[in-house]
Scaffold this active site. Sequence first.
Site: not given
Ligand code: IPE
Ligand code: IPE
Ligand code: MG
Length: 242
Positions: A66, A18
């Site tokens: 997502n 993340d």
């Molecule tokens: C979890 O991260 C999913 C992945 C890393 C693929 P998210 O960014 O989607 O999770 P939330 O929304 O902060 O819970």
């Molecule tokens: C994780 O990074 C990747 C996916 C969930 C695909 P994020 O895109 O969730 O990054 P933040 O949480 O917005 O920083």
């Molecule tokens: Mg995230």
Amino acid sequence: MGAFSGRGIPRHVGIIMDGNGRWAKRHGMARTQGHLEGLKAAKRIVKAASDMGIGYLTLYVFSTENWKRTAAEVGFIMGLVRQYLRGEMDFCRENHIRVRHAGDAAGLPEDIAAEIAETVEDTKEFGGMQVILALNYGGRDELVRAVRRLVAKGAADGGLLNAAEEDIAACLDNPDIPDPDLIIRSAGEYRMSNFLLWEGAYAELYVSAKLWPEWTDADLAAAVGEYRNRDRRYGGIAANGE
Ligand code: IPE
Ligand code: IPE
Ligand code: MG
């Protein structure tokens, strides 16, 4: 206790990668750029984990939630998978890495599902670390699909009404893979976000504030080092009786 004086290294590590978006924002870039850097970090960590002798590495690439993101961002992430997956065959061959998939393949664009299936097939004889790509993965979704498989099979010892934990576990996406010992989350959020809900029942959790694109071998080593000093009790009592 010294950093590595405790248990052995984890057999299976899961990572909630993340912080790509926040990394991009911090650098004045588009979120998509964060995903590109996140992919580079994933490659670094796969190599580091493989060199360390970890048996299984599950990477949370894209959750069932997502899809809520903009079409442009979803399209970019799918594009990265499409572009890079097949290109990594040499890397997999060199490092004996076997690729697996967790998640609902039927809900993925057809070409990506086909590409994943091909990669899984082409690497199935490689005997090194297994990298499980959790793509269109949700822990609840996996359980729903497991229950449907169980019902379709119609068989549990003593019938469906007597279904036991093992019967459900046998219907998960990769029933042969041991439960994760350690689940790592980058970017500081203390939540599971629907990752490995069944399998992670007794996983040790490690949260790091560092954003995913900044992860290096040293961060993985720090997580594993902490894991090695954890006292895993599984609801019982410590080995020393305390
Ligand atoms: C979890 O991260 C999913 C992945 C890393 C693929 P998210 O960014 O989607 O999770 P939330 O929304 O902060 O819970
Ligand atoms: C994780 O990074 C990747 C996916 C969930 C695909 P994020 O895109 O969730 O990054 P933040 O949480 O917005 O920083
Ligand atoms: Mg995230």
